[in-house]
Design a protein around this motif. Structure first.
Motif, PDB file in Angstrom:
ATOM      1  N   PHE A  55      -1.049 -24.877 -27.801  1.00 21.97           N
ATOM      2  CA  PHE A  55      -0.182 -24.042 -26.974  1.00 21.97           C
ATOM      3  C   PHE A  55       1.135 -23.831 -27.705  1.00 21.97           C
ATOM      4  O   PHE A  55       1.710 -24.787 -28.247  1.00 21.97           O
ATOM      5  CB  PHE A  55       0.096 -24.703 -25.622  1.00 21.97           C
ATOM      6  CG  PHE A  55      -1.123 -24.871 -24.754  1.00 21.97           C
ATOM      7  CD1 PHE A  55      -1.393 -23.948 -23.755  1.00 21.97           C
ATOM      8  CD2 PHE A  55      -1.987 -25.942 -24.925  1.00 21.97           C
ATOM      9  CE1 PHE A  55      -2.518 -24.093 -22.938  1.00 21.97           C
ATOM     10  CE2 PHE A  55      -3.106 -26.093 -24.128  1.00 21.97           C
ATOM     11  CZ  PHE A  55      -3.375 -25.168 -23.122  1.00 21.97           C
ATOM     12  N   ALA A  56       1.622 -22.596 -27.734  1.00 22.63           N
ATOM     13  CA  ALA A  56       2.923 -22.294 -28.334  1.00 22.63           C
ATOM     14  C   ALA A  56       3.805 -21.666 -27.267  1.00 22.63           C
ATOM     15  O   ALA A  56       3.418 -20.682 -26.620  1.00 22.63           O
ATOM     16  CB  ALA A  56       2.759 -21.348 -29.512  1.00 22.63           C
ATOM     17  N   PHE A  57       4.994 -22.238 -27.053  1.00 27.72           N
ATOM     18  CA  PHE A  57       5.915 -21.766 -26.030  1.00 27.72           C
ATOM     19  C   PHE A  57       7.155 -21.160 -26.673  1.00 27.72           C
ATOM     20  O   PHE A  57       7.590 -21.583 -27.762  1.00 27.72           O
ATOM     21  CB  PHE A  57       6.334 -22.916 -25.110  1.00 27.72           C
ATOM     22  CG  PHE A  57       5.221 -23.449 -24.254  1.00 27.72           C
ATOM     23  CD1 PHE A  57       4.991 -22.939 -22.989  1.00 27.72           C
ATOM     24  CD2 PHE A  57       4.387 -24.463 -24.729  1.00 27.72           C
ATOM     25  CE1 PHE A  57       3.956 -23.423 -22.202  1.00 27.72           C
ATOM     26  CE2 PHE A  57       3.353 -24.954 -23.954  1.00 27.72           C
ATOM     27  CZ  PHE A  57       3.135 -24.432 -22.682  1.00 27.72           C
ATOM     28  N   GLY A  58       7.723 -20.184 -26.008  1.00 32.18           N
ATOM     29  CA  GLY A  58       8.982 -19.600 -26.464  1.00 32.18           C
ATOM     30  C   GLY A  58      10.153 -20.481 -26.067  1.00 32.18           C
ATOM     31  O   GLY A  58       9.980 -21.572 -25.516  1.00 32.18           O
ATOM     32  N   ALA A  59      11.361 -19.996 -26.291  1.00 31.86           N
ATOM     33  CA  ALA A  59      12.557 -20.748 -25.941  1.00 31.86           C
ATOM     34  C   ALA A  59      12.819 -20.629 -24.439  1.00 31.86           C
ATOM     35  O   ALA A  59      12.478 -19.621 -23.814  1.00 31.86           O
ATOM     36  CB  ALA A  59      13.746 -20.228 -26.730  1.00 31.86           C
ATOM     37  N   PRO A  60      13.420 -21.660 -23.822  1.00 38.20           N
ATOM     38  CA  PRO A  60      13.762 -21.582 -22.400  1.00 38.20           C
ATOM     39  C   PRO A  60      14.714 -20.411 -22.140  1.00 38.20           C
ATOM     40  O   PRO A  60      15.530 -20.044 -22.987  1.00 38.20           O
ATOM     41  CB  PRO A  60      14.439 -22.925 -22.122  1.00 38.20           C
ATOM     42  CG  PRO A  60      13.947 -23.834 -23.217  1.00 38.20           C
ATOM     43  CD  PRO A  60      13.764 -22.953 -24.406  1.00 38.20           C
ATOM     44  N   THR A  61      14.603 -19.833 -20.954  1.00 42.60           N
ATOM     45  CA  THR A  61      15.457 -18.692 -20.606  1.00 42.60           C
ATOM     46  C   THR A  61      16.874 -19.161 -20.322  1.00 42.60           C
ATOM     47  O   THR A  61      17.128 -20.346 -20.081  1.00 42.60           O
ATOM     48  CB  THR A  61      14.889 -17.970 -19.385  1.00 42.60           C
ATOM     49  OG1 THR A  61      14.838 -18.886 -18.279  1.00 42.60           O
ATOM     50  CG2 THR A  61      13.479 -17.453 -19.668  1.00 42.60           C
ATOM     51  N   ALA A  62      17.808 -18.209 -20.337  1.00 41.96           N
ATOM     52  CA  ALA A  62      19.221 -18.527 -20.128  1.00 41.96           C
ATOM     53  C   ALA A  62      19.480 -19.095 -18.741  1.00 41.96           C
ATOM     54  O   ALA A  62      20.394 -19.911 -18.554  1.00 41.96           O
ATOM     55  CB  ALA A  62      20.073 -17.277 -20.357  1.00 41.96           C
ATOM     56  N   ASP A  63      18.701 -18.673 -17.732  1.00 40.69           N
ATOM     57  CA  ASP A  63      18.926 -19.159 -16.375  1.00 40.69           C
ATOM     58  C   ASP A  63      18.193 -20.472 -16.094  1.00 40.69           C
ATOM     59  O   ASP A  63      18.082 -20.907 -14.937  1.00 40.69           O
ATOM     60  CB  ASP A  63      18.502 -18.107 -15.342  1.00 40.69           C
ATOM     61  CG  ASP A  63      17.052 -17.676 -15.527  1.00 40.69           C
ATOM     62  OD1 ASP A  63      16.372 -18.254 -16.397  1.00 40.69           O
ATOM     63  OD2 ASP A  63      16.617 -16.751 -14.814  1.00 40.69           O
ATOM     64  N   GLY A  64      17.640 -21.110 -17.172  1.00 35.99           N
ATOM     65  CA  GLY A  64      17.030 -22.423 -17.021  1.00 35.99           C
ATOM     66  C   GLY A  64      15.579 -22.419 -16.618  1.00 35.99           C
ATOM     67  O   GLY A  64      15.003 -23.490 -16.413  1.00 35.99           O
ATOM     68  N   ARG A  65      14.947 -21.256 -16.535  1.00 36.65           N
ATOM     69  CA  ARG A  65      13.531 -21.232 -16.183  1.00 36.65           C
ATOM     70  C   ARG A  65      12.692 -21.770 -17.356  1.00 36.65           C
ATOM     71  O   ARG A  65      13.103 -21.665 -18.506  1.00 36.65           O
ATOM     72  CB  ARG A  65      13.100 -19.811 -15.836  1.00 36.65           C
ATOM     73  CG  ARG A  65      13.609 -19.342 -14.471  1.00 36.65           C
ATOM     74  CD  ARG A  65      13.083 -17.966 -14.151  1.00 36.65           C
ATOM     75  NE  ARG A  65      13.600 -16.970 -15.101  1.00 36.65           N
ATOM     76  CZ  ARG A  65      13.188 -15.706 -15.133  1.00 36.65           C
ATOM     77  NH1 ARG A  65      12.248 -15.288 -14.281  1.00 36.65           N
ATOM     78  NH2 ARG A  65      13.699 -14.868 -16.004  1.00 36.65           N
ATOM     79  N   PRO A  66      11.489 -22.342 -17.047  1.00 38.79           N
ATOM     80  CA  PRO A  66      10.666 -22.920 -18.125  1.00 38.79           C
ATOM     81  C   PRO A  66      10.281 -21.865 -19.155  1.00 38.79           C
ATOM     82  O   PRO A  66      10.208 -20.668 -18.853  1.00 38.79           O
ATOM     83  CB  PRO A  66       9.432 -23.436 -17.380  1.00 38.79           C
ATOM     84  CG  PRO A  66       9.871 -23.589 -15.958  1.00 38.79           C
ATOM     85  CD  PRO A  66      10.897 -22.511 -15.720  1.00 38.79           C
ATOM     86  N   ALA A  67      10.065 -22.320 -20.374  1.00 40.27           N
ATOM     87  CA  ALA A  67       9.656 -21.417 -21.447  1.00 40.27           C
ATOM     88  C   ALA A  67       8.288 -20.826 -21.136  1.00 40.27           C
ATOM     89  O   ALA A  67       7.409 -21.491 -20.593  1.00 40.27           O
ATOM     90  CB  ALA A  67       9.618 -22.173 -22.766  1.00 40.27           C
ATOM     91  N   ALA A  68       8.113 -19.586 -21.503  1.00 42.64           N
ATOM     92  CA  ALA A  68       6.841 -18.900 -21.256  1.00 42.64           C
ATOM     93  C   ALA A  68       5.865 -19.185 -22.392  1.00 42.64           C
ATOM     94  O   ALA A  68       6.268 -19.414 -23.538  1.00 42.64           O
ATOM     95  CB  ALA A  68       7.085 -17.400 -21.137  1.00 42.64           C
ATOM     96  N   LEU A  69       4.581 -19.159 -22.035  1.00 46.95           N
ATOM     97  CA  LEU A  69       3.553 -19.348 -23.051  1.00 46.95           C
ATOM     98  C   LEU A  69       3.496 -18.121 -23.950  1.00 46.95           C
ATOM     99  O   LEU A  69       3.377 -16.990 -23.480  1.00 46.95           O
ATOM    100  CB  LEU A  69       2.197 -19.566 -22.378  1.00 46.95           C
ATOM    101  CG  LEU A  69       1.006 -19.807 -23.325  1.00 46.95           C
ATOM    102  CD1 LEU A  69       1.173 -21.123 -24.065  1.00 46.95           C
ATOM    103  CD2 LEU A  69      -0.310 -19.799 -22.540  1.00 46.95           C
ATOM    104  N   LYS A  70       3.591 -18.351 -25.261  1.00 49.41           N
ATOM    105  CA  LYS A  70       3.582 -17.249 -26.222  1.00 49.41           C
ATOM    106  C   LYS A  70       2.213 -17.057 -26.874  1.00 49.41           C
ATOM    107  O   LYS A  70       1.847 -15.949 -27.237  1.00 49.41           O
ATOM    108  CB  LYS A  70       4.623 -17.496 -27.319  1.00 49.41           C
ATOM    109  CG  LYS A  70       6.020 -17.690 -26.801  1.00 49.41           C
ATOM    110  CD  LYS A  70       6.595 -16.408 -26.207  1.00 49.41           C
ATOM    111  CE  LYS A  70       6.883 -15.380 -27.282  1.00 49.41           C
ATOM    112  NZ  LYS A  70       7.497 -14.153 -26.733  1.00 49.41           N
ATOM    113  N   ALA A  71       1.470 -18.161 -27.009  1.00 53.85           N
ATOM    114  CA  ALA A  71       0.169 -18.052 -27.679  1.00 53.85           C
ATOM    115  C   ALA A  71      -0.697 -19.261 -27.340  1.00 53.85           C
ATOM    116  O   ALA A  71      -0.192 -20.345 -27.015  1.00 53.85           O
ATOM    117  CB  ALA A  71       0.346 -17.940 -29.190  1.00 53.85           C
ATOM    118  N   LEU A  72      -1.981 -19.038 -27.422  1.00 50.65           N
ATOM    119  CA  LEU A  72      -2.975 -20.084 -27.229  1.00 50.65           C
ATOM    120  C   LEU A  72      -3.952 -20.022 -28.396  1.00 50.65           C
ATOM    121  O   LEU A  72      -4.309 -18.923 -28.840  1.00 50.65           O
ATOM    122  CB  LEU A  72      -3.728 -19.876 -25.913  1.00 50.65           C
ATOM    123  CG  LEU A  72      -4.941 -20.794 -25.664  1.00 50.65           C
ATOM    124  CD1 LEU A  72      -4.459 -22.148 -25.162  1.00 50.65           C
ATOM    125  CD2 LEU A  72      -5.898 -20.164 -24.649  1.00 50.65           C
TER     126      LEU A  72
END
Length: 440
Positions: free
Chosen positions: A99-116
């Motif tokens: 699993f590859a995740f992006g950077a956390p968002t500015a408002d503190g939401r969890p990082a989104a999945l970028k690739a599997l």
């Protein structure tokens, strides 16, 4: 060392008919037992780090996504890709998913999945990249590399320890001791720390990682100064092991119908341990722990299975041509029935102490036309050797290889002193797994 390397190069071409190694792909190394360097982690997610998850027993893709906080809608979008659902919904324990995740968002939401990523078979890795609602699939080829490896070493303190230390798998070692050489070598008593072995095996690698070890193509084991050679060769579509003269190593009868046992009583006159009288002991006894498997000494028909007086639980096998064997004092029987035909090595029962017995052991008798013979001394009938064109093909394939194995052994053990009885040399020839493969 340079001289050894030059001769090791010559060892594998004797198997060209078996492995079909292209000349351009031939590479030989003479390596010492050094730790493998750590390789930097690869990332196919365009700079993102992979979080690797190894599937555990009972886990599903849904539970893994839930633990990582990935929405179910994302999982279903990935499963909509061709072939993804079939591969990812039937996960076996030990399967690895990245699993590859992006950077956390500015408002503190969890990082989104970028690739599997997941592996589709041994030679393909599938990368599913996410960009909004779009899923892009990339297939990365992962070619296999087959190395015909020659391992030569001294037994040292332990054959199993030494062979494992230098790259032979446990199953390969068991093939040597429990299949190939079990008819000629008693590994409990015939092997010393100064004895040596040379084994030729095919090993499959991917990106430098050993995936599996194939069959033993050839082996030479020197026990108490006497060399025993074995070569894998197909006869009538069935692979067997033969000596250098083309005779099968598999004998009509195995030397011991029980492994890892101690000879506790020999054939001949003795004082009976229960009755206390002098009488003829018409077999041999092997002391072993209760429950130790007992094997059929040869191909046979089960002539008797049941209780037989002082013998206790007993099995009698009819091997044809007047040969019969008896196995007594069993704690229980194998999955066999009277009248059934079974193959050599079939488990027919387990060691016990039933009948007139003072402790757990196997009483084993060997008879010819009803007459008891000493199974430790009687010469067993020879199996059918290779003949005609089969023998010619066998010699063409194995003769040069045997000569080269012996030459390499002479060089290694004459000029490279063994250190603490644990000297081992390895050579390998590498080729792409897609190259033509012969039979042998």
């Amino acid at each position: 060392m340079a001289t050894a390397g030059a001769l090791l190069l010559a060892i594998v071409p004797g198997f060209n008919t078996a492995v079909d190694v292209p000349q351009s792909a031939r590479l030989t190394t003479l390596s010492l037992a050094l730790p493998a360097p750590e390789l930097p982690a690869r990332s196919e997610a365009r700079g993102d780090d992979w979080m690797l998850v190894q599937v555990e027993k009972g886990q599903t893709l849904g539970s893994i996504f839930d633990e990582l906080g990935v929405p179910a809608t994302t999982m279903h979008a990935l499963l909509a890709q061709p072939g993804a659902r079939q591969a990812l919904t039937r996960l076996r324990p030990g399967t690895e998913i990245g699993f590859a995740f992006g950077a956390p968002t500015a408002d503190g939401r969890p990082a989104a999945l970028k690739a599997l990523r997941y592996d589709r078979g041994e030679t393909e890795r599938v990368l599913l990249a996410l960009a909004g609602d779009t899923v892009t699939e990339t297939v990365v080829e992962r070619p296999l590399e087959v190395r015909t490896t020659v391992v030569s070493g001294q037994v040292g303190r332990s054959l199993f320890h030494t062979a494992r230390k230098h790259g032979l798998s446990g199953s390969t070692i068991n093939t040597l001791t429990d299949e190939i050489f079990k008819y000629d070598i008693d590994f409990n008593t015939d092997v010393t720390q100064n004895d040596r072995f040379s084994v030729v095996v095919e090993q499959v690698y991917r990106e430098g990682e050993l995936l599996r070890t194939g069959e033993v193509l050839a082996a030479v084991f020197t026990a108490k100064g006497k060399p025993y050679a074995a070569f894998r060769f197909e006869r009538d579509g069935k692979a067997e092991y033969f000596n250098a003269d083309g005779r099968p190593l598999k004998k009509s009868f195995i030397r011991m119908p029980i492994q890892y046992a101690r000879l506790s009583s020999k054939f001949g006159s003795r004082r009976h341990p229960v009755r206390g009288t002098m009488r003829m002991h018409k077999g041999v006894d092997y002391a072993a722990g209760t429950g130790t498997p007992i094997m059929a000494a040869g191909d046979a028909r089960v002539a008797f299975k049941g209780w037989k007086g002082g013998y206790g639980n007993t099995v009698i096998l009819d091997h044809g041509r007047g040969y019969t064997t008896l196995y007594a004092h069993m704690s229980g029987f194998g999955n066999i029935r009277q009248g059934q035909r079974i193959g050599q090595g079939t488990v027919i029962g387990r060691v016990g102490s039933t009948g007139l017995s003072t402790g757990p052991h196997l009483h084993y008798e060997f008879r010819i036309n009803g007459v008891h013979r000493n199974p430790l001394q009687h010469t067993m009938p020879e199996p059918e050797p290779l003949k005609g064109t089969a023998l010619a093909a066998f010699r063409a394939q194995t003769g040069p290889a045997l000569a080269r194995i012996r030459t390499v052994e002479d060089l290694i053990y004459a000029q490279v002193p063994a250190e603490r009885g644990d000297d081992t040399r390895v050579a390998d020839v590498r080729r792409d797994a897609t190259a033509g493969r012969g039979r042998g």
